[in-house]
Motif scaffolding. Structure first.
Motif, PDB file in Angstrom:
ATOM      1  N   TYR A 439      -2.267   6.990  -0.026  1.00 12.96           N
ATOM      2  CA  TYR A 439      -1.387   6.900  -1.193  1.00 12.96           C
ATOM      3  C   TYR A 439      -1.095   5.432  -1.510  1.00 12.96           C
ATOM      4  CZ  TYR A 439       2.608   8.355  -4.148  1.00 12.96           C
ATOM      5  OH  TYR A 439       3.473   8.578  -5.198  1.00 12.96           O
ATOM      6  N   LEU A 440      -0.761   4.670  -0.472  1.00 13.24           N
ATOM      7  CA  LEU A 440      -0.433   3.249  -0.672  1.00 13.24           C
ATOM      8  C   LEU A 440      -1.668   2.463  -1.120  1.00 13.24           C
ATOM      9  CD1 LEU A 440       1.810   2.786   2.498  1.00 13.24           C
ATOM     10  CD2 LEU A 440       2.593   2.962   0.125  1.00 13.24           C
ATOM     11  N   ASP A 441      -2.827   2.789  -0.510  1.00 14.08           N
ATOM     12  CA  ASP A 441      -4.075   2.103  -0.923  1.00 14.08           C
ATOM     13  C   ASP A 441      -4.359   2.378  -2.396  1.00 14.08           C
ATOM     14  OD1 ASP A 441      -4.342   1.268   1.658  1.00 14.08           O
ATOM     15  OD2 ASP A 441      -5.933   2.686   2.206  1.00 14.08           O
ATOM     16  N   PHE A 442      -4.133   3.645  -2.786  1.00  7.07           N
ATOM     17  CA  PHE A 442      -4.403   4.029  -4.175  1.00  7.07           C
ATOM     18  C   PHE A 442      -3.498   3.240  -5.132  1.00  7.07           C
ATOM     19  CE2 PHE A 442      -3.898   6.582  -7.987  1.00  7.07           C
ATOM     20  CZ  PHE A 442      -5.210   6.910  -8.290  1.00  7.07           C
ATOM     21  N   ILE A 443      -2.242   3.104  -4.767  1.00 12.45           N
ATOM     22  CA  ILE A 443      -1.296   2.353  -5.618  1.00 12.45           C
ATOM     23  C   ILE A 443      -1.754   0.898  -5.732  1.00 12.45           C
ATOM     24  CG2 ILE A 443       1.078   1.461  -5.760  1.00 12.45           C
ATOM     25  CD1 ILE A 443       1.956   4.096  -4.328  1.00 12.45           C
ATOM     26  N   GLU A 444      -2.113   0.305  -4.604  1.00 16.51           N
ATOM     27  CA  GLU A 444      -2.538  -1.107  -4.635  1.00 16.51           C
ATOM     28  C   GLU A 444      -3.775  -1.295  -5.500  1.00 16.51           C
ATOM     29  OE1 GLU A 444      -2.987  -2.117  -0.482  1.00 16.51           O
ATOM     30  OE2 GLU A 444      -1.069  -3.186  -0.497  1.00 16.51           O
ATOM     31  N   SER A 445      -4.735  -0.381  -5.355  1.00 18.73           N
ATOM     32  CA  SER A 445      -5.968  -0.619  -6.115  1.00 18.73           C
ATOM     33  C   SER A 445      -5.737  -0.337  -7.600  1.00 18.73           C
ATOM     34  CB  SER A 445      -7.155   0.161  -5.545  1.00 18.73           C
ATOM     35  OG  SER A 445      -6.921   1.522  -5.725  1.00 18.73           O
ATOM     36  N   THR A 446      -4.874   0.610  -7.927  1.00 21.44           N
ATOM     37  CA  THR A 446      -4.619   0.886  -9.353  1.00 21.44           C
ATOM     38  C   THR A 446      -3.833  -0.262  -9.996  1.00 21.44           C
ATOM     39  OG1 THR A 446      -4.532   3.220  -8.814  1.00 21.44           O
ATOM     40  CG2 THR A 446      -3.704   2.603 -10.976  1.00 21.44           C
ATOM     41  N   LEU A 447      -2.895  -0.830  -9.246  1.00 23.13           N
ATOM     42  CA  LEU A 447      -2.080  -1.910  -9.824  1.00 23.13           C
ATOM     43  C   LEU A 447      -2.736  -3.279  -9.659  1.00 23.13           C
ATOM     44  CD1 LEU A 447       1.498  -0.871  -8.581  1.00 23.13           C
ATOM     45  CD2 LEU A 447       0.492  -0.459 -10.840  1.00 23.13           C
ATOM     46  N   GLY A 448      -3.670  -3.372  -8.722  1.00 22.45           N
ATOM     47  CA  GLY A 448      -4.281  -4.675  -8.444  1.00 22.45           C
ATOM     48  C   GLY A 448      -3.291  -5.631  -7.812  1.00 22.45           C
ATOM     49  N   LEU A 449      -2.342  -5.086  -7.066  1.00 27.41           N
ATOM     50  CA  LEU A 449      -1.305  -5.911  -6.434  1.00 27.41           C
ATOM     51  C   LEU A 449      -1.064  -5.424  -5.014  1.00 27.41           C
ATOM     52  CD1 LEU A 449       1.329  -6.049  -9.319  1.00 27.41           C
ATOM     53  CD2 LEU A 449       0.125  -8.013  -8.345  1.00 27.41           C
ATOM     54  N   PRO A 450      -0.681  -6.333  -4.112  1.00 30.43           N
ATOM     55  CA  PRO A 450      -0.392  -5.900  -2.748  1.00 30.43           C
ATOM     56  C   PRO A 450       0.976  -5.241  -2.631  1.00 30.43           C
ATOM     57  CG  PRO A 450      -0.002  -8.247  -2.954  1.00 30.43           C
ATOM     58  CD  PRO A 450      -0.524  -7.787  -4.294  1.00 30.43           C
ATOM     59  N   ILE A 451       1.076  -4.310  -1.713  1.00 28.49           N
ATOM     60  CA  ILE A 451       2.388  -3.766  -1.362  1.00 28.49           C
ATOM     61  C   ILE A 451       2.894  -4.615  -0.197  1.00 28.49           C
ATOM     62  CG2 ILE A 451       3.590  -1.785  -0.354  1.00 28.49           C
ATOM     63  CD1 ILE A 451       1.685   0.002  -1.966  1.00 28.49           C
ATOM     64  N   GLY A 452       3.990  -5.308  -0.427  1.00 30.06           N
ATOM     65  CA  GLY A 452       4.484  -6.239   0.586  1.00 30.06           C
ATOM     66  C   GLY A 452       5.590  -5.655   1.435  1.00 30.06           C
ATOM     67  N   LEU A 453       6.153  -4.542   0.975  1.00 32.64           N
ATOM     68  CA  LEU A 453       7.269  -3.954   1.723  1.00 32.64           C
ATOM     69  C   LEU A 453       7.202  -2.439   1.541  1.00 32.64           C
ATOM     70  CD1 LEU A 453      10.902  -5.314   1.679  1.00 32.64           C
ATOM     71  CD2 LEU A 453      10.476  -2.885   1.377  1.00 32.64           C
ATOM     72  N   ILE A 454       7.358  -1.743   2.660  1.00 34.32           N
ATOM     73  CA  ILE A 454       7.362  -0.277   2.617  1.00 34.32           C
ATOM     74  C   ILE A 454       8.672   0.190   3.212  1.00 34.32           C
ATOM     75  CG2 ILE A 454       6.223   1.819   3.462  1.00 34.32           C
ATOM     76  CD1 ILE A 454       3.673  -0.021   3.828  1.00 34.32           C
ATOM     77  N   SER A 455       9.386   1.035   2.480  1.00 28.96           N
ATOM     78  CA  SER A 455      10.686   1.487   2.962  1.00 28.96           C
ATOM     79  C   SER A 455      10.619   2.977   3.264  1.00 28.96           C
ATOM     80  CB  SER A 455      11.745   1.183   1.902  1.00 28.96           C
ATOM     81  OG  SER A 455      12.996   1.664   2.301  1.00 28.96           O
ATOM     82  N   ILE A 456      11.078   3.350   4.468  1.00 26.61           N
ATOM     83  CA  ILE A 456      11.004   4.754   4.882  1.00 26.61           C
ATOM     84  C   ILE A 456      12.380   5.308   5.239  1.00 26.61           C
ATOM     85  CG2 ILE A 456       8.582   4.703   5.612  1.00 26.61           C
ATOM     86  CD1 ILE A 456       9.741   4.331   8.526  1.00 26.61           C
TER      87      ILE A 456
END
Ligand code: GDP
Ligand code: IMO
Ligand code: MG
Length: 470
Positions: A439-456
């Motif tokens: 899911y996170l990989d998909f978001i990064e590739s669609t936005l072309g931006l890194p995810i720098g913080l993940i909150s759980i």
């Protein structure tokens, strides 16, 4: 930008940052950042308060540039939950300065309440808070007008259609309207100055607002005498905190201090770039920073866009991925999606990456903070909107930032495998279940931006941060 390995980290109440190996007791693991902006990429309540609180440890001054007490930013520290409305979310750290910039509309009574409530919990923010003399004052009559306008739009006019915006009724729209109208507006600097000119100004505002309330069919009327008494009290309490924050912030930069700009509300509620007219009345995107603080546009080095792993909206207006069903209900209950300011249930839906790609573009986002990922635990599959179908059958991956255009689109989804939870708080991104990583990989590739913080989770410790952010 390369995405470094992600580690979980915690920040204790003193603002110390630790790696997965435990608290170090110093800031030494963390390179001080330059000037950073935190901005909501959806319709608000993305978790900006949590991220501002975490990043405060690497900055010296936290600055609000827009909105007012319509914002509700939550910070959870162990057993304690703080809901901040006007005071920047950095206030919980003992040595941090907080600035309310000129772009904010200030309800002084609410601000004093907030300071008192913090003080009763052992946090004395008064001497660390600076309020712009150019920030506009929200009067009781602005709140009356906000309510009266909403009632009028809801149908008092005899119209069958409910045209209300679903505002927070905190007087935001009427206060910004007076700022732009000019003559009846009152600024924090006037409050400090006092005297006959303030009395005149209050009487003029009350007279004008009384006419407006009457014409909207409202029985409410402002009481100038009460307002004058309130102002005397506010001036006593806040007078010395009111300064020229523009020079103050420029001086801070000259002294090598690091600024953290805290956006209130969110990009899709931006008065110019959001889903107009179902927006708030300020520039909530990073485009509001220069005008709302007096800092040049190039001041900010890093923009962190805060995004929920799904979408929510409070109040009226188009919401293409809204789920008016059991899935939406499940997200609402899991995410405790009830307003921090008004307690209203938030509308819930799948993540809309068309909208987020648009707001990343608008704000110049460098890195994404993906919040509330835990709320999606246990779904068999999750959906993400990547484009819209228009009424003529064509498709687009561009956002339509006006409410009529947007209400006509149909979301086109990618369906991705879900994942089980919960996960161990100490784990890193690589330890997440396959579905969550996908899911996170998909978001990064669609936005072309890194995810720098993940909150759980809401707590400081329930966070994973990439090297490029710490
Ligand atoms: P803001 O207005 O953007 O600061 O967000 P709000 O405080 O209005 O709403 C976010 C809510 O989500 C708050 O109750 C936070 O404590 C909570 N929260 C933040 N991050 C997480 C997370 O990762 N998981 C969960 N379950 N809750 C979170
Ligand atoms: P934070 O900072 C969510 C929404 C209101 C309404 C519209 C106009 O906590 O993310 P207003 O009172 O500003 O005139 O209302 O904007 N709204 C928010 N929704 N979070 C917020 O702030 C909001 N601030 C305003 O619900 O739809
Ligand atoms: Mg909020």
């Amino acid at each position: 930008m390369p995405l470094g390995p992600i580690q979980s980290f915690g920040v204790d109440f003193q603002g110390r940052v630790a790696g997965a190996d435990g608290l170090t007791g110093t800031k030494s693991r963390v390179e001080p950042r330059m000037h950073t902006a935190v901005v909501g990429l959806q319709w608000g309540d993305e978790g900006k308060g949590k991220v501002v609180d975490l990043l405060t440890a690497q900055h010296d001054v936290v600055v609000r540039y827009n909105g007012g007490a319509n914002a509700g930013h939550t910070v959870v520290v162990g057993e304690d939950t703080y809901a901040l409305h006007l005071i920047p979310s950095g206030i919980l750290y003992p040595d941090i300065e907080c600035v309310i910039g000129n772009g904010v509309v200030v309800d002084p009574g609410k601000l004093i309440e907030e300071l008192d409530s913090l003080r009763s919990r052992g946090i004395d923010g008064q001497q660390r808070l600076f309020i712009s003399d150019r920030a506009h004052v929200v009067l009781d009559s602005h709140k009356m007008l906000d309510g009266a306008l909403e009632e009028f739009l809801a149908g008092r006019s005899g119209s069958k259609k409910n045209r209300s915006i679903g505002t927070t009724r905190r007087g935001i729209g009427p206060a910004y309207a007076d700022k732009v109208h000019r003559s009846a507006a009152i600024r924090m600097g006037d409050l400090k100055r006092g005297g006959d000119s303030l009395r005149d100004q209050i009487e003029l505002a009350c007279e004008l607002h009384a006419h407006q309330l009457a014409s909207l069919g409202s029985p409410e009327r402002p009481d100038p005498k009460r307002i004058l008494d309130d102002f005397a009290h506010w001036s006593d309490q806040l007078g010395e905190r009111i300064i020229d924050t523009t020079y103050h912030l420029h001086d801070a930069i000259a002294q090598d201090k690091k600024l953290l700009f805290e956006g209130a509300n969110a990009c899709l509620l931006d008065v110019d770039h959001g889903t107009y007219p179902f927006v708030t009345s300020s520039n909530c995107s990073t485009l509001g920073i220069p005008a709302g603080t007096g800092m040049p546009g190039r001041t900010v080095d890093t923009v962190i866009g805060i995004m929920k792993a799904y979408a929510t909206r409070v109040g009226a207006g188009p919401f293409p991925t809204e789920l008016d069903d059991a899935v939406g209900e499940r997200i609402r209950e899991r995410g405790h999606e009830y307003g921090t300011t008004t307690g209203r249930p938030r509308r819930c839906g799948w993540l809309d990456l068309v909208a987020v790609r648009y707001t990343c573009m608008l704000c110049g986002v460098d890195s994404i903070a993906c919040m509330l990922l835990d709320v999606l635990w246990g779904f068999e599959e999750v959906r993400v909107c990547t484009s819209y179908r228009l009424p003529d059958g064509s498709t687009t991956d561009r956002f339509l930032p006006d409410s009529i255009g947007l209400s006509g689109v149909e979301p086109i989804y990618e369906t991705l495998p879900g994942w089980d939870g919960p996960i161990n708080e100490d784990c890193g991104r690589e330890d997440l279940p396959d579905g969550a990583r996908g899911y996170l990989d998909f978001i990064e590739s669609t936005l072309g931006l890194p995810i720098g913080l993940i909150s759980i989770g809401p707590e400081r410790t329930q966070t994973m941060v990439a090297d490029h952010l710490v």
